[in-house]
Design a protein around this motif. Structure first.
Motif, mmCIF file in Angstrom:
data_model
loop_
_atom_site.group_PDB
_atom_site.id
_atom_site.type_symbol
_atom_site.label_atom_id
_atom_site.label_comp_id
_atom_site.label_asym_id
_atom_site.label_seq_id
_atom_site.Cartn_x
_atom_site.Cartn_y
_atom_site.Cartn_z
ATOM 1 N N GLU A 1 0.492 -1.189 0.572
ATOM 2 C CA GLU A 1 -0.098 -0.274 0.212
ATOM 3 C C GLU A 1 0.942 1.206 -0.018
ATOM 4 O O GLU A 1 1.182 1.103 0.892
ATOM 5 C CB GLU A 1 -1.009 0.047 1.344
ATOM 6 C CG GLU A 1 -1.698 0.772 0.740
ATOM 7 C CD GLU A 1 -2.872 1.258 2.619
ATOM 8 O OE1 GLU A 1 -3.412 2.101 2.686
ATOM 9 O OE2 GLU A 1 -2.579 0.258 3.119
ATOM 10 N N ASN A 2 0.685 2.119 -1.077
ATOM 11 C CA ASN A 2 1.491 3.265 -1.273
ATOM 12 C C ASN A 2 2.955 3.321 -0.723
ATOM 13 O O ASN A 2 3.419 3.689 -1.036
ATOM 14 C CB ASN A 2 1.309 4.113 0.201
ATOM 15 C CG ASN A 2 0.120 4.648 -0.360
ATOM 16 O OD1 ASN A 2 -0.213 5.187 -1.004
ATOM 17 N ND2 ASN A 2 -0.467 5.159 1.279
ATOM 18 N N LEU A 3 3.089 2.261 -2.263
ATOM 19 C CA LEU A 3 4.862 1.275 -2.030
ATOM 20 C C LEU A 3 4.969 0.452 -1.027
ATOM 21 O O LEU A 3 6.350 -0.103 -0.626
ATOM 22 C CB LEU A 3 5.173 2.339 -3.092
ATOM 23 C CG LEU A 3 5.133 3.110 -3.942
ATOM 24 C CD1 LEU A 3 5.718 3.825 -4.292
ATOM 25 C CD2 LEU A 3 5.038 1.826 -5.447
ATOM 26 N N GLN A 4 4.015 0.543 0.282
ATOM 27 C CA GLN A 4 5.711 -0.199 1.151
ATOM 28 C C GLN A 4 4.627 -1.573 1.666
ATOM 29 O O GLN A 4 2.675 -1.897 1.598
ATOM 30 C CB GLN A 4 5.193 0.745 2.273
ATOM 31 C CG GLN A 4 5.637 2.725 2.679
ATOM 32 C CD GLN A 4 5.184 3.298 3.699
ATOM 33 O OE1 GLN A 4 4.647 3.023 4.546
ATOM 34 N NE2 GLN A 4 6.356 3.908 3.599
ATOM 35 N N SER A 5 4.571 -2.300 2.111
ATOM 36 C CA SER A 5 5.275 -3.750 2.183
ATOM 37 C C SER A 5 4.011 -3.358 3.434
ATOM 38 O O SER A 5 3.941 -3.133 4.683
ATOM 39 C CB SER A 5 5.763 -5.013 2.836
ATOM 40 O OG SER A 5 6.686 -4.872 1.931
ATOM 41 N N VAL A 6 2.153 -4.677 3.812
ATOM 42 C CA VAL A 6 1.962 -3.984 4.869
ATOM 43 C C VAL A 6 1.174 -5.776 5.234
ATOM 44 O O VAL A 6 1.105 -6.557 4.142
ATOM 45 C CB VAL A 6 0.348 -3.012 4.499
ATOM 46 C CG1 VAL A 6 0.999 -2.397 4.363
ATOM 47 C CG2 VAL A 6 -0.510 -3.960 2.999
ATOM 48 N N GLY A 7 0.975 -5.445 6.874
ATOM 49 C CA GLY A 7 0.153 -5.999 7.404
ATOM 50 C C GLY A 7 -0.962 -5.996 8.164
ATOM 51 O O GLY A 7 -0.989 -5.231 8.836
ATOM 52 N N ILE A 8 -1.697 -6.720 7.659
ATOM 53 C CA ILE A 8 -3.191 -6.403 8.242
ATOM 54 C C ILE A 8 -4.015 -7.127 8.973
ATOM 55 O O ILE A 8 -3.669 -8.616 8.579
ATOM 56 C CB ILE A 8 -4.764 -5.841 6.498
ATOM 57 C CG1 ILE A 8 -3.970 -4.829 6.017
ATOM 58 C CG2 ILE A 8 -6.056 -5.361 7.259
ATOM 59 C CD1 ILE A 8 -4.789 -4.534 4.735
ATOM 60 N N ILE A 9 -3.868 -6.797 10.245
ATOM 61 C CA ILE A 9 -4.272 -7.834 11.069
ATOM 62 C C ILE A 9 -5.824 -7.111 11.414
ATOM 63 O O ILE A 9 -6.637 -6.463 11.536
ATOM 64 C CB ILE A 9 -3.710 -7.173 12.244
ATOM 65 C CG1 ILE A 9 -2.302 -7.875 11.850
ATOM 66 C CG2 ILE A 9 -4.129 -8.879 13.105
ATOM 67 C CD1 ILE A 9 -1.665 -7.802 12.822
ATOM 68 N N THR A 10 -6.689 -8.381 11.348
ATOM 69 C CA THR A 10 -8.384 -7.772 11.264
ATOM 70 C C THR A 10 -8.602 -8.672 12.844
ATOM 71 O O THR A 10 -8.247 -9.860 12.913
ATOM 72 C CB THR A 10 -9.437 -7.829 10.332
ATOM 73 O OG1 THR A 10 -9.046 -9.769 10.246
ATOM 74 C CG2 THR A 10 -8.408 -6.676 9.157
ATOM 75 N N ALA A 11 -9.893 -8.540 13.193
ATOM 76 C CA ALA A 11 -9.967 -9.160 14.597
ATOM 77 C C ALA A 11 -12.070 -8.882 14.590
ATOM 78 O O ALA A 11 -12.023 -7.481 14.131
ATOM 79 C CB ALA A 11 -9.687 -8.573 15.887
ATOM 80 N N ARG A 12 -12.862 -9.566 15.186
ATOM 81 C CA ARG A 12 -14.005 -9.562 15.279
ATOM 82 C C ARG A 12 -14.425 -9.095 16.910
ATOM 83 O O ARG A 12 -13.572 -9.882 17.852
ATOM 84 C CB ARG A 12 -15.313 -10.432 14.697
ATOM 85 C CG ARG A 12 -14.876 -10.945 13.189
ATOM 86 C CD ARG A 12 -15.587 -11.854 12.626
ATOM 87 N NE ARG A 12 -16.079 -11.655 11.422
ATOM 88 C CZ ARG A 12 -16.421 -11.932 10.969
ATOM 89 N NH1 ARG A 12 -17.522 -10.361 10.885
ATOM 90 N NH2 ARG A 12 -16.249 -12.086 9.505
ATOM 91 N N LEU A 13 -15.509 -8.411 17.307
ATOM 92 C CA LEU A 13 -15.648 -7.792 18.743
ATOM 93 C C LEU A 13 -16.296 -9.310 19.229
ATOM 94 O O LEU A 13 -17.525 -9.513 18.110
ATOM 95 C CB LEU A 13 -16.052 -6.488 18.757
ATOM 96 C CG LEU A 13 -15.083 -5.862 18.412
ATOM 97 C CD1 LEU A 13 -16.483 -3.763 18.122
ATOM 98 C CD2 LEU A 13 -13.752 -5.657 19.058
ATOM 99 N N ASN A 14 -16.416 -9.388 20.373
ATOM 100 C CA ASN A 14 -17.604 -10.057 20.986
ATOM 101 C C ASN A 14 -17.857 -9.722 22.833
ATOM 102 O O ASN A 14 -16.697 -9.522 23.714
ATOM 103 C CB ASN A 14 -16.732 -11.928 21.491
ATOM 104 C CG ASN A 14 -17.248 -12.712 21.518
ATOM 105 O OD1 ASN A 14 -18.918 -12.405 21.992
ATOM 106 N ND2 ASN A 14 -17.905 -13.462 22.099
ATOM 107 N N ASN A 15 -18.517 -8.491 22.831
ATOM 108 C CA ASN A 15 -19.496 -8.599 23.949
ATOM 109 C C ASN A 15 -18.208 -7.287 24.785
ATOM 110 O O ASN A 15 -18.219 -7.194 25.268
ATOM 111 C CB ASN A 15 -19.333 -9.273 24.960
ATOM 112 C CG ASN A 15 -20.933 -10.548 24.428
ATOM 113 O OD1 ASN A 15 -21.450 -9.955 23.886
ATOM 114 N ND2 ASN A 15 -20.168 -12.086 25.524
#
Length: 324
Positions: A104-118
């Motif tokens: 992204e924008n010529l830079q390496s990225v690692g996208i970490i995602t998560a779901r919320l629970n309560n």
């Protein structure tokens, strides 16, 4: 939770033996082109179809289902036209999946995602930021950016905060224009802003997160308290023409008592089902209802007790208030 590492499928790795290629007078570029033609085909032309140019690709038979064994039995052309098996000039192996690289924008990225629970979004991100600050030490050139729903929430909060400030300034300007008295305008706008604390108090005791809906309720309360305070002060100035200051304050409060109670009780009763989460889709508007109810609960003592006390305190040194 997803750690952001996406593993691609297995791949065929062809490692050319440059000594063998030189022995048979095959250049690395020619070897790569012949291998690409056997696996993916070669574009040899194009055809205009529906005002769009479509490539014509020449492919080897059954190249779409080429296996490692079939590729090792394939041939490459020598400069003299002879055929030589690919396995004699290269090593073919099947490699397991490797991690994909996203940029992204010529830079390496690692996208970490998560779901919320309560849990609400703000407290979760706050805990994450605290843990990262305590346990993660990034090398030079690395950075952590919190995006997704959290970034959208923060942008919405900034915009709503700007709206709240502008709304308060507009109410202050209107009051100053109507009464031409800086002290009265300051008292009314101060009560309106303090009334917003009732909304925050209701959200706190019910454990409701501050989101866009509840923020909208806070803005509504500021306008409602400002409106009621203006009408109360108008009753006060009208009564002051023929009565003393204390009598005018009592008259203004008693005259506006019924409208204030009707407005507050009507709004609280109407919003109570939403605040309790009763009905389909009520949870979506529950923070708004809780914020408005809390604001009305605090607005009543502010308008009935604090406002007249502040008026008496502000004008205690004057003999008579200038009639409008």
């Amino acid at each position: 939770m997803f750690d952001g590492i996406t593993i691609a499928g297995p791949r065929i790795n062809v490692s050319p033996d440059f000594a063998k290629l030189a022995q048979f007078q095959i250049s690395p570029t020619s070897f790569q082109q012949q291998l690409q033609a056997q696996i993916g085909g070669v574009v040899i032309g194009g055809i205009l179809e529906k005002q769009q140019m479509t490539d014509i690709r020449m492919r080897y038979p059954r190249s779409d289902s080429l296996s490692v064994e079939a590729l090792s039995r394939a041939f490459v052309f020598l400069p003299g036209g002879q055929l030589k098996p690919i396995r004699q000039v290269s090593t073919i192996t099947l490699q397991e999946g490797v991690a994909e690289i996203e940029r992204e924008n010529l830079q390496s990225v690692g996208i970490i995602t998560a779901r919320l629970n309560n849990r609400d979004l703000g407290s979760v991100v706050g805990d994450i930021q605290q843990q990262i600050a305590a346990q993660v030490h990034l090398p030079v050139g690395y950075q952590i950016v919190y995006g997704g729903s959290y970034a959208q929430q923060q942008q919405s909060f900034r915009e709503l905060l700007l709206i709240l400030v502008l709304a308060s300034l507009l109410v202050f300007t209107v009051i100053l224009f109507l009464f031409k008295d800086f002290k009265v305008a300051l008292v009314i706008i101060a009560l309106a802003v303090v009334g917003a604390a009732g909304s925050l108090w209701a959200l706190y005791i019910t454990g409701t997160p501050l989101n866009v809906g509840s923020y909208t309720g806070v803005i509504m309360i500021v306008g409602i308290i400002g409106e009621n305070a203006i009408f109360t002060f108008l009753q006060y100035t009208d009564s002051l023409k023929n009565n003393s200051r204390d009598q005018a304050i009592v008259y203004a409060i008693s005259t506006r008592l019924r409208p204030k109670l009707m407005t507050a009780l009507g709004a609280i009763i109407a919003l109570m089902p939403l605040a309790l989460g009763i009905g389909t889709g009520a949870q979506m508007h529950q923070p708004l209802a809780i914020a408005v109810i809390g604001g009305f609960v605090v607005a009543l003592p502010l308008l009935l007790i604090v406002l007249p006390s502040m008026l008496r305190l502000v004008y205690r040194g004057t003999k008579e208030l200038r009639p409008l």
